[in-house]
Design a protein around this motif. Structure first.
Motif, PDB file in Angstrom:
ATOM      1  N   PRO A 296       0.852  -1.165   0.058  1.00 16.16           N
ATOM      2  CA  PRO A 296      -0.028   0.011  -0.042  1.00 16.16           C
ATOM      3  C   PRO A 296       0.888   1.304  -0.134  1.00 16.16           C
ATOM      4  O   PRO A 296       0.498   2.253  -0.533  1.00 16.16           O
ATOM      5  N   ILE A 297       1.965   1.242   0.871  1.00 15.84           N
ATOM      6  CA  ILE A 297       2.837   2.253   0.693  1.00 15.84           C
ATOM      7  C   ILE A 297       3.516   2.658  -0.597  1.00 15.84           C
ATOM      8  O   ILE A 297       3.356   3.974  -1.062  1.00 15.84           O
ATOM      9  N   LYS A 301       2.915   5.651  -4.005  1.00 11.50           N
ATOM     10  CA  LYS A 301       3.874   6.388  -4.444  1.00 11.50           C
ATOM     11  C   LYS A 301       4.121   6.492  -5.864  1.00 11.50           C
ATOM     12  O   LYS A 301       4.280   7.387  -6.554  1.00 11.50           O
ATOM     13  N   ILE A 302       4.039   5.269  -6.530  1.00 12.50           N
ATOM     14  CA  ILE A 302       4.347   4.919  -7.816  1.00 12.50           C
ATOM     15  C   ILE A 302       3.432   4.517  -8.460  1.00 12.50           C
ATOM     16  O   ILE A 302       3.302   4.382  -9.782  1.00 12.50           O
ATOM     17  N   LYS A 306       2.713   0.061 -11.787  1.00 13.99           N
ATOM     18  CA  LYS A 306       4.091   0.377 -12.089  1.00 13.99           C
ATOM     19  C   LYS A 306       4.804  -0.715 -10.961  1.00 13.99           C
ATOM     20  O   LYS A 306       5.948  -1.287 -11.173  1.00 13.99           O
ATOM     21  N   MET A 307       4.443  -0.827  -9.861  1.00 16.29           N
ATOM     22  CA  MET A 307       4.957  -1.469  -8.653  1.00 16.29           C
ATOM     23  C   MET A 307       4.989  -2.827  -9.219  1.00 16.29           C
ATOM     24  O   MET A 307       5.997  -3.506  -8.942  1.00 16.29           O
ATOM     25  N   VAL A 308       3.784  -3.552  -9.651  1.00  9.61           N
ATOM     26  CA  VAL A 308       3.644  -4.536 -10.198  1.00  9.61           C
ATOM     27  C   VAL A 308       4.868  -4.854 -11.160  1.00  9.61           C
ATOM     28  O   VAL A 308       5.428  -6.118 -11.149  1.00  9.61           O
TER      29      VAL A 308
END
Length: 465
Positions: A296-297, A301-302, A306-308
């Motif tokens: 979640p953090i 932010k990104i 994109k995190m995945v």
């Protein structure tokens, strides 16, 4: 109870949703990690026959996933069950899932030869049918509970925690029984029965602690033009983000099932310590908890997609580097476990977070088609995952024969050891890259599209009050 969306998700909602995958995975995890050893070492099924059985089983799975999803959408569009669109199915199927799981791991051991194969075939068909009938409403329920991206992310994380525990507990229970009693029918049967009963309890908690919060808004679009089987073709044609999820589902499940199917062979026949798989399960849980706590953090932010993508790329690099190291140096079971589990855990963020992306794709589909069909979309996405499972399971089992694996041998040949290493490490890394490509180049939901989705959902919710 099914109500309109009011307030926010409660702690009970979050824990209750986590219980669904926890309960289902208590039996399904054994199908991914331990079942091939049960086939080859207890039932002594020939690998060629087994590959054929797996192919047929997974064709059935591929058909019944979208069928179940479409069935739920069609029935609800006609009857508008006041108890909910998905939750009534959970209560009906939970006891059957428990029973058919126990039957699968015990009844075939009382038969031999052709009779055993026939019994095994139908036991697997019954179990997989019941699992599908539980899994589709359980997964689709996320879209009926969450009303925005924050809630989808929260429930995805909750499901991730449930899945993590549900996948780890069976791998702590059964390997210890195998280490103590060997590859015996008693060890597999007792372990499976314990896991099935525990899973049943969690499945019931999932039913009682969840709620279809936005049911009235769903009613406003579920039957606007009638739900048709052919609707799914429009999804493929119009919904590019859905196509990206399909590619991801095939790649990530191929990776998972190749890895899981051959895990016992890597530890037992290459590294010589199958008991360390219990420690692997504990480490996997720790890494998963850390990743889910950070998701979640980081995603705030990104961005979630994109995190995945970043996690998939890091995981792939980790696996490819591990394979390169194993080609030039010996590695202990403990070092292999730590290295591979860190890489798998990071890449596994894509698995935990994909459920929130399915809900996003469902919202996007409502935006472009005017229909809300959670069951159809979730069921068809599960079809892609079943394709990956079919490829991963069948190819891995066939590959065991190709590389010359001999269950009766005291030690495997050098060629067989190399083959197990390549299949367990190199192949999963390559499929992680395939999943990364899907999110990098095919996924098309932009912030602007998300804003349109939010505006539409707000309008439907207001109109349903």
């Amino acid at each position: 109870m099914a109500k309109n969306a009011t307030g926010s998700l409660t702690l009970k909602h979050k824990i209750g949703y986590a219980m669904g995958d926890l309960g289902g995975c208590m039996t399904f995890a054994l199908m991914g990690s331990m079942v091939t050893r049960y086939y080859t070492n207890v039932l002594q099924v020939n690998t060629l026959i087994l590959a054929g059985l797996l192919f047929v089983w997974n064709i059935w799975d591929a058909v019944n996933d979208p069928m179940m999803g479409i069935l739920m959408d069609k029935i609800y569009s006609k009857r508008k069950n006041p108890k909910g669109k998905f939750r009534p199915w959970l209560l009906r199927i939970a006891p059957l899932l428990c029973i058919t799981s126990i039957v699968f791991w015990t009844v075939p051991t009382f038969f031999k030869g052709v009779s055993m194969l026939v019994v095994l075939f139908f036991c697997k068909i019954l179990y997989e049918g019941c699992y599908t009938m539980f899994n589709i409403p359980m997964g689709s329920l996320l879209g009926a509970m969450a009303n925005n991206d924050a809630e989808r992310s929260t429930l995805s994380s909750a499901r991730g925690f449930g899945s993590l525990v549900g996948n780890v507990l069976p791998m702590m229970i059964l390997p210890q029984l195998l280490a103590k009693y060997g590859d015996t029918s008693f060890a597999f049967g007792a372990g499976a029965a314990v896991c099935a009963v525990i899973g049943f309890i969690f499945c019931l908690l999932h039913y009682f602690w969840t709620e279809e919060r936005n049911l009235a808004a769903v009613e406003a679009v579920s039957g606007s033009d009638g739900i048709k089987v052919s609707d799914i073709f429009n999804v493929f044609r119009k919904n590019r983000a859905f196509v990206a999820l399909i590619i991801h589902g095939i790649c990530i499940c191929t990776m998972q099932y190749v890895n899981n199917t051959l895990g016992t062979y890597m530890y037992g026949d290459v590294l010589g310590d199958i008991g360390v798989m219990s420690s692997q399960s504990a480490l996997s849980m720790i890494i998963g908890v850390v990743c889910l706590a950070l998701c979640p953090i980081v995603s705030k932010k990104i961005g979630l997609e994109k995190m995945v993508r970043i996690c998939l790329l890091i995981g792939a690099i980790g696996y490819l580097a591990l394979f390169g190291y194993m080609m030039v140096a010996d590695i202990s079971a403990m070092v292999y476990m730590i290295w591979s589990q860190i890489a798998f855990g990071i890449a596994g963020v894509s698995i935990y977070m994909q459920w929130g992306l399915v809900a996003t794709v469902t919202d996007y589909n409502e935006l472009i088609t005017g229909k809300r069909t959670e069951g159809t979309i979730y069921g068809t996405f599960n079809l892609s995952r079943r394709i990956g499972q079919t490829v991963g399971n069948s190819a891995a089992v066939l590959a065991l024969g190709w590389i010359g694996y001999d269950a009766a041998a005291a030690a495997q040949s050098a060629g067989t050891v190399f083959g197990i290493k390549a299949l367990s490490v190199l192949v999963p890394g390559l499929f992680m890259i395939g999943s990364w490509i899907a999110f990098k180049f095919v996924w098309n939901i932009t912030p602007e599209i998300r804003a349109q989705i939010a505006a539409r959902k707000g309008g439907n919710a207001s109109g349903a009050k």
